[in-house]
Scaffold this motif. Structure first.
Motif, PDB file in Angstrom:
ATOM      1  N   MET A 105      13.462  48.579 -23.616  1.00 40.87           N
ATOM      2  CA  MET A 105      14.863  48.911 -23.380  1.00 40.87           C
ATOM      3  C   MET A 105      15.266  48.565 -21.951  1.00 40.87           C
ATOM      4  SD  MET A 105      17.523  49.846 -24.974  1.00 40.87           S
ATOM      5  CE  MET A 105      16.664  50.307 -26.481  1.00 40.87           C
ATOM      6  N   ASP A 106      14.338  48.695 -21.011  1.00 41.99           N
ATOM      7  CA  ASP A 106      14.645  48.363 -19.612  1.00 41.99           C
ATOM      8  C   ASP A 106      14.999  46.881 -19.477  1.00 41.99           C
ATOM      9  OD1 ASP A 106      14.297  50.935 -18.700  1.00 41.99           O
ATOM     10  OD2 ASP A 106      12.228  50.615 -18.051  1.00 41.99           O
ATOM     11  N   GLU A 107      14.246  46.025 -20.190  1.00 40.29           N
ATOM     12  CA  GLU A 107      14.540  44.590 -20.135  1.00 40.29           C
ATOM     13  C   GLU A 107      15.910  44.303 -20.731  1.00 40.29           C
ATOM     14  OE1 GLU A 107      12.944  40.284 -21.894  1.00 40.29           O
ATOM     15  OE2 GLU A 107      12.092  42.171 -22.618  1.00 40.29           O
ATOM     16  N   LEU A 108      16.190  44.907 -21.880  1.00 41.11           N
ATOM     17  CA  LEU A 108      17.480  44.675 -22.520  1.00 41.11           C
ATOM     18  C   LEU A 108      18.620  45.146 -21.634  1.00 41.11           C
ATOM     19  CD1 LEU A 108      19.210  43.816 -24.908  1.00 41.11           C
ATOM     20  CD2 LEU A 108      18.868  46.096 -25.878  1.00 41.11           C
ATOM     21  N   LEU A 109      18.474  46.310 -21.019  1.00 45.35           N
ATOM     22  CA  LEU A 109      19.531  46.837 -20.157  1.00 45.35           C
ATOM     23  C   LEU A 109      19.756  45.932 -18.957  1.00 45.35           C
ATOM     24  CD1 LEU A 109      18.584  50.616 -20.345  1.00 45.35           C
ATOM     25  CD2 LEU A 109      20.687  49.579 -21.224  1.00 45.35           C
ATOM     26  N   ALA A 110      18.670  45.385 -18.395  1.00 45.91           N
ATOM     27  CA  ALA A 110      18.817  44.472 -17.256  1.00 45.91           C
ATOM     28  C   ALA A 110      19.601  43.229 -17.665  1.00 45.91           C
ATOM     29  CB  ALA A 110      17.442  44.083 -16.726  1.00 45.91           C
ATOM     30  N   ARG A 111      19.324  42.713 -18.855  1.00 42.56           N
ATOM     31  CA  ARG A 111      20.032  41.513 -19.311  1.00 42.56           C
ATOM     32  C   ARG A 111      21.485  41.832 -19.671  1.00 42.56           C
ATOM     33  NH1 ARG A 111      15.891  37.307 -22.102  1.00 42.56           N
ATOM     34  NH2 ARG A 111      13.980  38.039 -21.132  1.00 42.56           N
ATOM     35  N   GLY A 187      15.766  40.949 -11.279  1.00 42.87           N
ATOM     36  CA  GLY A 187      14.544  41.027 -12.066  1.00 42.87           C
ATOM     37  C   GLY A 187      14.099  39.711 -12.662  1.00 42.87           C
ATOM     38  N   HIS A 188      14.944  38.669 -12.565  1.00 41.18           N
ATOM     39  CA  HIS A 188      14.619  37.382 -13.181  1.00 41.18           C
ATOM     40  C   HIS A 188      14.526  36.265 -12.139  1.00 41.18           C
ATOM     41  CE1 HIS A 188      15.124  39.001 -17.241  1.00 41.18           C
ATOM     42  NE2 HIS A 188      16.097  39.702 -16.719  1.00 41.18           N
ATOM     43  N   ALA A 189      14.253  36.641 -10.898  1.00 41.67           N
ATOM     44  CA  ALA A 189      14.256  35.671  -9.806  1.00 41.67           C
ATOM     45  C   ALA A 189      13.177  34.609  -9.941  1.00 41.67           C
ATOM     46  CB  ALA A 189      14.110  36.401  -8.464  1.00 41.67           C
ATOM     47  N   ARG A 190      12.181  34.842 -10.795  1.00 44.22           N
ATOM     48  CA  ARG A 190      11.093  33.861 -10.941  1.00 44.22           C
ATOM     49  C   ARG A 190      11.087  33.174 -12.304  1.00 44.22           C
ATOM     50  NH1 ARG A 190       5.836  36.717  -8.002  1.00 44.22           N
ATOM     51  NH2 ARG A 190       6.829  37.048  -5.955  1.00 44.22           N
ATOM     52  N   ASN A 191      12.069  33.445 -13.140  1.00 44.35           N
ATOM     53  CA  ASN A 191      12.107  32.868 -14.486  1.00 44.35           C
ATOM     54  C   ASN A 191      12.736  31.474 -14.473  1.00 44.35           C
ATOM     55  OD1 ASN A 191      10.920  35.168 -15.469  1.00 44.35           O
ATOM     56  ND2 ASN A 191      12.823  36.086 -16.177  1.00 44.35           N
ATOM     57  N   SER A 192      12.024  30.525 -13.896  1.00 41.43           N
ATOM     58  CA  SER A 192      12.580  29.176 -13.731  1.00 41.43           C
ATOM     59  C   SER A 192      12.841  28.479 -15.053  1.00 41.43           C
ATOM     60  CB  SER A 192      11.638  28.320 -12.882  1.00 41.43           C
ATOM     61  OG  SER A 192      11.518  28.855 -11.577  1.00 41.43           O
ATOM     62  N   ASN A 193      12.156  28.915 -16.132  1.00 42.10           N
ATOM     63  CA  ASN A 193      12.392  28.273 -17.428  1.00 42.10           C
ATOM     64  C   ASN A 193      13.825  28.488 -17.899  1.00 42.10           C
ATOM     65  OD1 ASN A 193      11.443  31.038 -17.663  1.00 42.10           O
ATOM     66  ND2 ASN A 193      11.587  30.782 -19.878  1.00 42.10           N
ATOM     67  N   TYR A 194      14.462  29.627 -17.496  1.00 45.03           N
ATOM     68  CA  TYR A 194      15.869  29.857 -17.816  1.00 45.03           C
ATOM     69  C   TYR A 194      16.714  28.708 -17.254  1.00 45.03           C
ATOM     70  CZ  TYR A 194      15.356  34.799 -19.206  1.00 45.03           C
ATOM     71  OH  TYR A 194      15.049  35.955 -19.848  1.00 45.03           O
TER      72      TYR A 194
END
Length: 228
Positions: A105-111, A187-194
């Motif tokens: 749920m934490d991931e979903l809320l962040a998105r 929280g997604h500062a390293r998700n370069s695939n995005y």
């Protein structure tokens, strides 16, 4: 209070989402079928739509395409489908993000927070022209419209947000971390695939030759740059 439309046919998941979202001051409506979701979206005007791809009356990708034909509302996919082909289909149809079940749920809320930030108008610095024109592109930062060779180009909210950041700093390198943080959150500062997925989509829509881009330039290992 942000409005979230949950399009999901699993009653237990819908109940869990409602409880968690309402506890965090989201207003929630739910639909178990795509046709019902489209009617609710047309009347209720949600700020974000959560879509399961496996709906009983239509494929979720079809629902996303139908929504995107008349709305720029951010769409987040919630799906148990793990294949990259499924993710690409959903993103190409106009989805802004893809969350694989099971999820925290934490991931979903962040998105969700990132999606609502993208929904809010972005202030454009006064030094930046409100319209940026090249020989083949016209980008109107106020009207949020892009034309390529006089034809209107439809962008998803995420694609627009990325383009707007780049266009607002013409000729300047924008680090990957900056783009990820501004569009998806810290929280997604390293998700370069995005970035790779969305930049490829932008190039397909905006560049004459996506394999050899003229405007959206990659600076290897660093970030991206918009060249007028």
């Amino acid at each position: 209070m942000p409005r979230v439309l949950v399009v999901e046919d699993d009653p237990q998941l819908v109940r869990a989402l409602k409880i968690n979202l309402q506890a965090r001051s989201y207003e929630v409506e739910a639909a178990g079928e795509g046709a019902t979701a489209l009617r609710i979206a047309d009347v209720w005007r949600p700020d974000v739509v959560l879509v399961d791809l496996g709906l009983p009356d239509m494929d979720g990708v079809e629902l996303i395409r139908t929504l995107r034909a008349s709305s720029r509302v951010p769409v987040l996919v919630l799906s148990a489908r793990h294949l990259s082909e499924e993710k690409v289909r959903a993103l190409d149809a106009g989805a802004d993000d893809y969350v694989t079940k099971p999820f925290s749920m934490d991931e979903l809320l962040a998105r969700l927070r990132a999606a609502t930030r993208r929904r809010d108008p972005v202030r454009v610095e006064s030094a930046v022209p409100t319209v940026v024109a090249t020989d083949d592109l016209t980008i109107d930062l106020v009207a949020k419209k892009v034309r390529r060779e006089e034809r209107l180009v439809r962008l998803t909210p995420t694609e627009w947000h990325l383009l707007e950041i780049l266009v607002s700093r013409p000729g300047h390198l924008v680090p990957r971390r900056t783009l990820l943080t501004e569009v998806w959150g810290p929280g997604h500062a390293r998700n370069s695939n995005y970035l790779r997925v969305y930049m490829a989509q932008l190039r397909r829509k905006l560049e004459r030759d996506p394999a050899h881009p003229r405007h959206i330039i990659t600076e290897a290992g660093m970030g991206y740059r918009f060249e007028p």
